[in-house]
Design a protein around this motif. Sequence first.
Motif, PDB file in Angstrom:
ATOM      1  N   THR A 135      41.248 -51.799  73.620  1.00  0.00           N
ATOM      2  CA  THR A 135      40.886 -53.214  73.548  1.00  0.00           C
ATOM      3  C   THR A 135      39.500 -53.317  72.923  1.00  0.00           C
ATOM      4  O   THR A 135      38.734 -52.345  72.888  1.00  0.00           O
ATOM      5  CB  THR A 135      40.850 -53.876  74.931  1.00  0.00           C
ATOM      6  N   GLY A 136      39.176 -54.506  72.465  1.00  0.00           N
ATOM      7  CA  GLY A 136      37.837 -54.712  71.922  1.00  0.00           C
ATOM      8  C   GLY A 136      36.766 -54.512  72.980  1.00  0.00           C
ATOM      9  O   GLY A 136      35.699 -53.956  72.705  1.00  0.00           O
ATOM     10  N   GLN A 137      37.035 -54.975  74.194  1.00  0.00           N
ATOM     11  CA  GLN A 137      36.056 -54.792  75.266  1.00  0.00           C
ATOM     12  C   GLN A 137      35.859 -53.320  75.592  1.00  0.00           C
ATOM     13  O   GLN A 137      34.737 -52.887  75.866  1.00  0.00           O
ATOM     14  CB  GLN A 137      36.496 -55.577  76.501  1.00  0.00           C
ATOM     15  N   SER A 150      45.122 -51.652  67.796  1.00  0.00           N
ATOM     16  CA  SER A 150      44.419 -52.664  68.594  1.00  0.00           C
ATOM     17  C   SER A 150      45.282 -53.092  69.767  1.00  0.00           C
ATOM     18  O   SER A 150      46.499 -53.235  69.638  1.00  0.00           O
ATOM     19  CB  SER A 150      44.088 -53.883  67.735  1.00  0.00           C
ATOM     20  N   TYR A 177      41.476 -58.117  72.399  1.00  0.00           N
ATOM     21  CA  TYR A 177      40.065 -58.017  72.766  1.00  0.00           C
ATOM     22  C   TYR A 177      39.877 -57.899  74.272  1.00  0.00           C
ATOM     23  O   TYR A 177      39.233 -56.988  74.767  1.00  0.00           O
ATOM     24  CB  TYR A 177      39.267 -59.218  72.244  1.00  0.00           C
ATOM     25  N   GLU A 183      41.482 -63.307  69.734  1.00  0.00           N
ATOM     26  CA  GLU A 183      41.744 -62.029  70.398  1.00  0.00           C
ATOM     27  C   GLU A 183      41.989 -60.918  69.374  1.00  0.00           C
ATOM     28  O   GLU A 183      41.501 -59.797  69.528  1.00  0.00           O
ATOM     29  CB  GLU A 183      42.959 -62.153  71.327  1.00  0.00           C
ATOM     30  N   ARG A 186      38.462 -60.493  67.106  1.00  0.00           N
ATOM     31  CA  ARG A 186      37.337 -59.924  67.868  1.00  0.00           C
ATOM     32  C   ARG A 186      37.598 -58.460  68.187  1.00  0.00           C
ATOM     33  O   ARG A 186      36.684 -57.629  68.133  1.00  0.00           O
ATOM     34  CB  ARG A 186      37.105 -60.706  69.167  1.00  0.00           C
ATOM     35  N   ALA A 187      38.852 -58.135  68.517  1.00  0.00           N
ATOM     36  CA  ALA A 187      39.199 -56.734  68.774  1.00  0.00           C
ATOM     37  C   ALA A 187      39.019 -55.904  67.512  1.00  0.00           C
ATOM     38  O   ALA A 187      38.440 -54.812  67.546  1.00  0.00           O
ATOM     39  CB  ALA A 187      40.640 -56.631  69.273  1.00  0.00           C
TER      40      ALA A 187
END
Length: 251
Positions: free
Chosen positions: A83-85, A106, A109, A125, A128-129
């Motif tokens: 995930t992006g986070q 991916s 996010y 989502e 940003r990811a």
Amino acid sequence: MNRIARALAIAAVLLGTATAPAASRPAASRPAQPDVCRTEVRRIPTTERVVALTFNAAWDEGGIAATLATLRQRAAPATFFPTGQFAERHPAAVRAVAAAGHGLGSHSYSHPHFSTLTRLAMAREVWRADAAIRRAGHAEPLPLFRFPYSETTPQAIAEVNAFGFTDVEFTTDTKGYLGTARGMTVDKVVERALAALTPGEIVQMHVGNDVGDGGHVLDAEALPRIIDAVRARGYRIVGLGALIRLCPQGG
């Protein structure tokens, strides 16, 4: 979508500009890219005896080092879906994956339920990811997207297709992320991977788990046995770059 167009799309969505290019507009009715699969993919469309190993990364990175070591020792490729986070919290882990030559897809996010999102929220989502994974990995990700919770709908798949991504789910999930506290064992992880063995199988594993498990990451512990057993049964392990070549007409 080329790198410049993708970068413009990312910037437009993140900044919320009214002049976003068509590729980034959730409301745009844009046909899918010619090099994406237009339906969810749960196995590589092939009759060859090949298996793809994939790893989601949304929580901790406890199994990254062991997983990469096993893949290196056994000369096996894999594809990782952070995930992006996760990429923002653990950039060194994402960088290590890319440096080892494995593919990066991916996994959104923030790992939300896509069925609850508006089209604009879906776009954010996705982009940003993409931006976070690029920053962390210092590499060009594969145009592959995996929905959180494997929660796919025709509309959501069409949205990620419009941004140039193929939706890649899985043939089987080993469930190793559940951990020993919820009844999983290394033996069960291996059994789940092998029970679904078929040409084009896509195995979903995880690099960590969502609860503390005494340092155990069952998928990482089971990986050597999975690789050895798959090969003993006459299968090759391949990266998901092969999938991109097998969907040239949006099949």
